[in-house]
Design an enzyme around this catalytic site. Structure first.
Site, PDB file in Angstrom:
ATOM      1  N   GLY A  10      -7.660 -16.996  -2.326  1.00 15.06           N
ATOM      2  CA  GLY A  10      -6.424 -17.169  -1.559  1.00 15.06           C
ATOM      3  C   GLY A  10      -6.696 -17.140  -0.067  1.00 15.06           C
ATOM      4  O   GLY A  10      -5.898 -16.605   0.713  1.00 15.06           O
ATOM      5  N   MET A  15      -2.739 -12.962   3.834  1.00 10.78           N
ATOM      6  CA  MET A  15      -3.613 -11.873   3.436  1.00 10.78           C
ATOM      7  C   MET A  15      -5.057 -12.332   3.351  1.00 10.78           C
ATOM      8  O   MET A  15      -5.984 -11.611   3.731  1.00 10.78           O
ATOM      9  CB  MET A  15      -3.147 -11.299   2.092  1.00 10.78           C
ATOM     10  CG  MET A  15      -3.786  -9.969   1.746  1.00 10.78           C
ATOM     11  SD  MET A  15      -3.381  -8.686   2.949  1.00 10.78           S
ATOM     12  CE  MET A  15      -4.837  -7.663   2.798  1.00 10.78           C
ATOM     13  N   GLU A  36      -9.456 -21.453  -2.507  1.00  9.94           N
ATOM     14  CA  GLU A  36      -8.026 -21.730  -2.551  1.00  9.94           C
ATOM     15  C   GLU A  36      -7.705 -22.543  -3.802  1.00  9.94           C
ATOM     16  O   GLU A  36      -8.601 -23.091  -4.444  1.00  9.94           O
ATOM     17  CB  GLU A  36      -7.556 -22.483  -1.310  1.00  9.94           C
ATOM     18  CG  GLU A  36      -6.843 -21.616  -0.270  1.00  9.94           C
ATOM     19  CD  GLU A  36      -5.557 -20.977  -0.793  1.00  9.94           C
ATOM     20  OE1 GLU A  36      -5.059 -21.401  -1.852  1.00  9.94           O
ATOM     21  OE2 GLU A  36      -5.059 -20.041  -0.139  1.00  9.94           O
ATOM     22  N   SER A 124      -5.071  -2.038  -7.366  1.00  8.59           N
ATOM     23  CA  SER A 124      -4.049  -1.167  -6.801  1.00  8.59           C
ATOM     24  C   SER A 124      -2.914  -2.007  -6.241  1.00  8.59           C
ATOM     25  O   SER A 124      -3.138  -3.102  -5.721  1.00  8.59           O
ATOM     26  CB  SER A 124      -4.644  -0.307  -5.674  1.00  8.59           C
ATOM     27  OG  SER A 124      -3.642   0.511  -5.086  1.00  8.59           O
ATOM     28  N   ASN A 126      -1.424  -1.198  -3.701  1.00  9.95           N
ATOM     29  CA  ASN A 126      -1.551  -1.058  -2.252  1.00  9.95           C
ATOM     30  C   ASN A 126      -2.911  -0.452  -1.937  1.00  9.95           C
ATOM     31  O   ASN A 126      -3.299   0.548  -2.548  1.00  9.95           O
ATOM     32  CB  ASN A 126      -0.426  -0.178  -1.696  1.00  9.95           C
ATOM     33  CG  ASN A 126      -0.312  -0.255  -0.195  1.00  9.95           C
ATOM     34  OD1 ASN A 126      -1.234   0.084   0.519  1.00  9.95           O
ATOM     35  ND2 ASN A 126       0.832  -0.712   0.279  1.00  9.95           N
ATOM     36  N   HIS A 157      10.374  -5.846   2.539  1.00  7.14           N
ATOM     37  CA  HIS A 157       9.266  -6.731   2.888  1.00  7.14           C
ATOM     38  C   HIS A 157       9.802  -8.002   3.540  1.00  7.14           C
ATOM     39  O   HIS A 157      11.008  -8.258   3.546  1.00  7.14           O
ATOM     40  CB  HIS A 157       8.449  -7.102   1.642  1.00  7.14           C
ATOM     41  CG  HIS A 157       7.564  -5.995   1.154  1.00  7.14           C
ATOM     42  ND1 HIS A 157       8.031  -4.953   0.389  1.00  7.14           N
ATOM     43  CD2 HIS A 157       6.243  -5.771   1.338  1.00  7.14           C
ATOM     44  CE1 HIS A 157       7.038  -4.134   0.110  1.00  7.14           C
ATOM     45  NE2 HIS A 157       5.939  -4.604   0.671  1.00  7.14           N
ATOM     46  N   HIS A 158       8.887  -8.810   4.024  1.00  5.94           N
ATOM     47  CA  HIS A 158       9.201 -10.073   4.680  1.00  5.94           C
ATOM     48  C   HIS A 158       9.913 -11.039   3.731  1.00  5.94           C
ATOM     49  O   HIS A 158       9.913 -10.851   2.498  1.00  5.94           O
ATOM     50  CB  HIS A 158       7.907 -10.717   5.197  1.00  5.94           C
ATOM     51  CG  HIS A 158       6.855 -10.870   4.139  1.00  5.94           C
ATOM     52  ND1 HIS A 158       6.790 -11.955   3.301  1.00  5.94           N
ATOM     53  CD2 HIS A 158       5.840 -10.040   3.765  1.00  5.94           C
ATOM     54  CE1 HIS A 158       5.780 -11.813   2.471  1.00  5.94           C
ATOM     55  NE2 HIS A 158       5.186 -10.652   2.717  1.00  5.94           N
ATOM     56  N   LYS A 161       8.094 -12.851   0.455  1.00  2.00           N
ATOM     57  CA  LYS A 161       7.574 -12.132  -0.715  1.00  2.00           C
ATOM     58  C   LYS A 161       8.308 -12.587  -1.973  1.00  2.00           C
ATOM     59  O   LYS A 161       9.538 -12.701  -1.976  1.00  2.00           O
ATOM     60  CB  LYS A 161       7.709 -10.621  -0.539  1.00  2.00           C
ATOM     61  CG  LYS A 161       7.032  -9.816  -1.644  1.00  2.00           C
ATOM     62  CD  LYS A 161       6.895  -8.353  -1.273  1.00  2.00           C
ATOM     63  CE  LYS A 161       6.247  -7.545  -2.398  1.00  2.00           C
ATOM     64  NZ  LYS A 161       4.887  -8.006  -2.714  1.00  2.00           N
ATOM     65  N   THR A 168       3.751  -1.847  -4.522  1.00  2.00           N
ATOM     66  CA  THR A 168       3.654  -0.495  -3.965  1.00  2.00           C
ATOM     67  C   THR A 168       4.796   0.381  -4.453  1.00  2.00           C
ATOM     68  O   THR A 168       4.598   1.555  -4.798  1.00  2.00           O
ATOM     69  CB  THR A 168       3.661  -0.553  -2.429  1.00  2.00           C
ATOM     70  OG1 THR A 168       2.559  -1.343  -1.989  1.00  2.00           O
ATOM     71  CG2 THR A 168       3.551   0.839  -1.833  1.00  2.00           C
TER      72      THR A 168
END
Length: 271
Positions: A10, A15, A36, A124, A126, A157-158, A161, A168
C-alpha cells in the site's frame, strides 16, 4: 546483523508513504520494495520520490512475490482482502509480517492464525506506544471497577476512513472486556438509534465520528454513580504508527513463527 529489508504494501497511500519515511529514518531497517494494487496510478513511480524524500531507486510494483524472495519482512496497512493474500505469501517464505490493517472479520482472523504457523506475524489495531499503554490501563481500570461503571468508547477519524468502529476502538474494547472477564462479542453495543430502551448493564458501547483530517482520537469512558473516569489518546501524526510498525518488525526478526501483538513488542504483557 545486517539491516532488515522491509517491503511496504500500500505504498501509495498516506500510511504507506509514512512507513517509507519511518524506514528511512530508523537505524537497522532499509526499504527493499514498495507494492500497490494492480491498476494503481503510482505503479512505476519511484517510492522515495512518491514519499517526498527524493529518488531512492525503489520502484513501486504490483508484483510482490519476487520482492519477498529478497526481503526479511513486510509492513502491511492495506485492506482485509489484500492482507489475507499477503499473509499466505509471507507464510510461504517464513517472513515477518507486520499487520496494521483494520476491518478484519472472523474468517480473516482464522486465515491469519493459520499463516502464523509458518510466519512471524505482529498484528495490532494500533502500533503506537501511547495507545498500547492506554489499552493496558483500560484493562486494569475495567478489572478494578465493578458493573456500576458503564464503559463507553468514543473514536473520531478523518472523513476517508472506511471502517467503524476503528481497529483501535475495538482493541480498547477487547482490553476492557478482558479486564471484566466477559466476551466482547456478547457484550458490545455498536449503535443506538430511535427508542432503544435503557442501557444494558455490562455492555461496552462504541460511538464513531468521522470528519476532516483527524488522525485518530480515542476516549474510554467509565461512567459510574456521580463520577466519571475518562482515559484519552489523541494521535497527531501518522508517524507514531509507522515508527511502531518498523519497531515491531525489528523486534520480530528472529522470533519463532506465531501471532504477536504490540503488547509483546513493548513488553506490556504483565502490566
Amino acid at each position: 546483523m545486517s539491516d532488515m529489508r522491509l517491503i511496504v504494501a500500500g505504498a501509495g497511500g498516506r500510511m504507506g508513504r509514512t512507513l517509507i519515511h519511518a524506514i528511512v529514518a530508523m537505524d537497522g531497517a532499509v526499504l527493499a520494495g514498495a507494492v500497490e494494487a494492480p491498476g494503481s496510478a503510482v505503479i512505476g513511480r519511484d517510492a522515495g520520490e512518491l514519499a517526498g524524500l527524493g529518488k531512492n531507486g525503489v520502484t513501486v510494483t504490483s508484483n510482490v512475490e519476487p520482492l519477498l524472495a529478497q526481503a526479511d519482512g513486510l509492513l502491511d496497512f492495506t485492506v482485509p482482502a489484500a492482507t489475507i493474500a499477503l499473509a499466505e505469501l509471507t507464510a510461504r517464505q517464513g517472513l515477518v509480517h507486520v499487520i496494521g490493517t483494520t476491518g478484519l472479520n472472523g474468517e480473516d482472523e482464522e486465515l491469519i492464525e493459520e499463516a502464523g504457523k509458518r510466519a512471524v506475524i505482529v498484528k495490532s489495531g494500533n502500533m503506537s506506544l501511547g495507545v498500547n499503554l492506554l489499552a493496558a490501563l483500560v484493562k486494569r481500570v475495567a478489572k478494578t471497577l465493578d458493573d456500576d461503571f458503564d464503559i463507553e468508547i468514543l473514536e473520531m477519524h478523518h472523513n476517508k476512513k472506511i471502517d467503524a468502529p476503528s481497529g483501535t476502538a475495538l482493541m480498547l474494547g477487547r482490553a476492557a472486556a478482558e479486564g471484566r472477564g466477559i466476551d466482547l462479542d456478547q457484550h458490545s453495543q455498536r449503535g443506538r438509534d430511535g427508542h432503544t430502551g435503557a442501557r444494558c448493564a455490562g455492555d461496552i458501547g462504541f460511538a464513531s465520528l468521522r470528519g476532516g483530517s483527524v488522525v485518530g482520537d480515542h476516549t474510554v469512558i467509565f461512567a459510574g454513580p456521580a463520577e466519571r473516569i475518562e482515559l484519552v489518546h489523541r494521535a497527531e501524526d501518522r508517524m507514531i504508527f509507522a515508527r511502531g510498525a518498523v519497531r515491531a518488525a525489528l523486534w520480530a526478526r528472529g522470533q519463532n513463527p506465531g501471532i504477536y501483538s504490540m503488547v509483546d513488542v513493548l513488553g506490556l504483557r504483565d502490566i
